[in-house]
Enzyme design. Sequence first.
Site, PDB file in Angstrom:
ATOM      1  N   ASP A 132       3.739  -3.032 -10.908  1.00  0.00           N
ATOM      2  CA  ASP A 132       3.698  -1.700 -10.345  1.00  0.00           C
ATOM      3  C   ASP A 132       5.125  -1.142 -10.409  1.00  0.00           C
ATOM      4  OD1 ASP A 132       2.695   0.518  -8.938  1.00  0.00           O
ATOM      5  OD2 ASP A 132       3.422  -0.314  -7.049  1.00  0.00           O
ATOM      6  N   ASP A 169       3.149  -4.621  -4.439  1.00  0.00           N
ATOM      7  CA  ASP A 169       3.544  -4.738  -3.025  1.00  0.00           C
ATOM      8  C   ASP A 169       2.720  -3.886  -2.086  1.00  0.00           C
ATOM      9  OD1 ASP A 169       4.454  -2.200  -3.700  1.00  0.00           O
ATOM     10  OD2 ASP A 169       6.230  -2.363  -2.419  1.00  0.00           O
ATOM     11  N   ASP A 209      -2.527  -2.456  -4.404  1.00  0.00           N
ATOM     12  CA  ASP A 209      -2.385  -3.497  -5.430  1.00  0.00           C
ATOM     13  C   ASP A 209      -3.252  -4.721  -5.139  1.00  0.00           C
ATOM     14  OD1 ASP A 209      -0.458  -2.088  -6.934  1.00  0.00           O
ATOM     15  OD2 ASP A 209       1.115  -2.719  -5.555  1.00  0.00           O
TER      16      ASP A 209
END
Length: 774
Positions: A463, A662, A666
Site C-alpha cells: 500500500d 497498515d 488492507d
Amino acid sequence: MPESQDAPQSGTGPTSIDPVCGMTVTLKPDTRTEAFGSKDFHFCSGKCQTKFQADPWFYASGRAAGRKKVAPANVQYTCPMHPEIIRDAPGSCPICGMALEPMLPSDEPSHELTDFTRRMWVSAAAAVPLIVLTMGEFVALPVRDWIGHQVASYLEFALATPIILWAALPFFKRGWDSLANRSPNMWTLISLGVAAAYLYSLVATFLPGLFPEVYRMGHGVGTYYEAAVVIVALVFVGQVLELRARERTGDAIRALLDLAPKTARRILPDGTEYDAPLENIMEGDRLRVRPGDAVPVDGVVIEGHSSLDESMLTGEAMPVEKGPGDAVTGATINKNGSLVIEAGKVGADTVLAQIVAMVSNARRSRAPIQGLADRVSAIFVPTVVGIAILAFVAWMIFGPEPSLVFAIASAVSVLIIACPCALGLATPISITTAAGRGAQAGVLIKDAEALERMAGVDTLIVDKTGTLTMGKPELTDTVSLGDLAVTDLLSLAAALERGSEHPLAEAIVEGADAQGASRQEATGFEAVTGKGVRGKVKGRAVALGNAAMMQEMGLDTARAETQADTLRAEGKTAMFIAVDGVLAGIVAVADPIKESTAQAIKELHAQGFRVIMATGDNERTAQAVAGKLGIDEVRAGVLPEAKKDLIDQLRREGHKIAMAGDGVNDAPALAAADVGIAMGTGADVAMESAGITLLGGDLMGIVRARKLARATLRNIKQNLFFAFAYNALGVPIAAGLLYPITGLLLSPMIAAAAMSLSSVSVITNALRLRRVDL
C-alpha cells in the site's frame, strides 16, 4: 495514635478489612499492622503486609479495588516437537517422550535438568569402575584377573543394578508410555537396548550354565553391564546438553521480559513522587520517566521533551524525538530529558506483553516442512526395531562364534544409535530460535508457516499511505494566482478546513499555523462530497477543492492546471482556492515518503522481489511516488476488494504473494496473501490478519523478515540433512555391515555417544540463528 480501620464489633471481636486482598481480619494482639497517613491497616498474612509496604498509597487510597481482576496465570507446559500437547505440570510428552517445557520461558530452574544432571553424575560414577573392571587389562590394570571373574561379575552386577533400577527409571517409564500410547519413539529404542544388555548380563552372571561352552571363554560368560550403564550415562549427558541448549532458545523471550522495569515512578495528585511496583500501575496514572530509565508502560507524553531509544521495537538504533501528545511504548529507553506520561495500556495490554505472547505462539506453531519429519518418524521406530531383529538373526546364523554375543551387541547398537530425537527436533528448534531473533529485530512471526512461506515469496504488494509514506500529510506548497499574499491565502484556507475532518484538512491547518498565518473563523461551512469545502470568512466567499468544484462555480482552471500538474508530478495533491468568485491560488499537500523506503525497495529488488504498489490514490500521484522509488508496477485507484482480486489473479499466474499494509482496508488482502505483513504502526485488525508484523512500520522490516525466513529454512534443511544422513549411515554400521570388510563392530557405548551427539549437533546448529545478521 493513628485511627484504626476497624469494622463494627461482633461476637468474635473487632475486625478489619485487609486493604490488599479484601479479606476480613479478626484483630488480635499479634495481628500484622501498618500505619499510613492517619490510619492503621491490618493484614491477614505477611505476604499482604509486604505488598502494602511496597505501595501503601495504592492500597490505602482504595485504587487497588478498581484494578482489573486477572486470574492468576498458571504455568503451562508443552512439547517443543508436539505443540498440541499442553499440560499444567512438568512431565514428558505422551507422543515423543521429550521433557515438556514452560510455554513462556522463565528464570525458574528446570526440574528436568536438575533431576537428569543428578542421575547423570551417579551413572557416570558407576560407569568408571565398571569400565576399569571390564577393560582394565588394556591399560595394565587387570583387576578382573586379580579378584577373579566370578567376583568381578558380582561386583559389576552390584554397580549396575542401582543405575538400571533407579537412574534409568525415567527411560523405562517413557519407553513403557510410548508402547501404551502406541507412539513408539526414541525412549522405546533406548529402553529396549538397555534392558536387553542388562537382562542378558543378568542371565550370564547367575545362570551361566544355560550358555554353550563356547560362550564361557574359559572363565565365564561375558556380560554387558558396563555397556548398559555407559549407555545410560551417555544418554543422560546428551539429555543434559540438550535441555541446556533448549533453555537457550528462550533467551530472546527472557531478554524481552527483562526489558520491562520492575517499578514505575508514580506522581500523586499533590505532586509527591515515589517508585511503585509495576503491577500496581493503572490506566490514567501520571508517571515520571527520568533520563536513562525504561518507559514502564504504554502511554502518552503530557510534559517534557526527550529522545527515546526504540530499538527494542524497530531494530533501529536512531533515537526518536518525543514531546507532549506523542505516544510512548513500554520498555523503550529515555535517553536524556525528563518526561511525564499518562499511562495508557498496562499489564497484558502493552505492546511488550503482546510481543512476548506472539513470539511464544510462534515457537509452538508448526512449519509445513515439519510434515516430512513427522511422516518419517511415524514409521521410523518400527523400522529400526525390525532392522535390529534382522541384525540379531543374521549374526546368529552367519556370525562367528560366540554368535549370540555379536548378535546382541549389533542389535543393541542399532536400537541405541537410531533414536529419532534429532529428526524431530530439526524443525521446531529452528523455529523457536528464529522467532526470538526476529523479535529482537522488530519482526514478529505469528506462525511458523508464514516464516516458511516468506522464504519463497517472489512478489510483494504494498500500500502507499502509511507503508511507503509516513501516513501523515503535510502542507508543501502555496501558490498565489492573484494579489493575495501566501499567508492570507493560507489563513482563508485554514479557516475553512478547521471545520473538516479530512486528513488533508489537518495538514493545511497545521501548515498555516506553522507559517504564522492569522487564525480566522468560517461561517456557513459546507462540505461538497468528492469536490471540496466552502463557506464565508469575514464576509468573503471562500471555496477550496478540486478542478470539478471550480468548474461548478464557473471558474476556468485551464491556466492554473499547468502549475497544478507540476505539483502532482512530484507526488503532491493540488487543491484550488477561490475567493469571492475569483481563482486565487493553489495549495499542495503531500504525504512524505519514509526515509528508509528507497533503500528498502533497492534491497527488496536485490532479494528477487517484484514490487507492486496498490493504492487508492490517483494515478498521477501514485506514478510520481513509484518513479522516485523504482517500484516495478503501479495499480492506482484500487479499492480494498480489488487488492484481494489482484492477489488472486497473481496467484493464478503462479506467483507467491506477500502483501504489506497498515489499514483496516488492507485486512482482507493481508488475509488472502500467502504472507500478510502488517506495519506495526497501523490498525490492530491489520495485525490480526497478518502472519508477520513489523514493529518498525517501514519496509526495512520486510528486508529483515526475508533474510530471517531464508536463514531459517536453510537451517531447517541443514538439520534435516544431518538427522537423515546420521541415521542412514549409523544404522547400517551399527548392524555390522562393515564387519566383513574391516573386522570392526560398533560398540553399544559408541552408539550411545553418537546418538546423544546427534541431537546436540542439531540444536547447536539451530542456535546459530541467534546470530544471523538482520
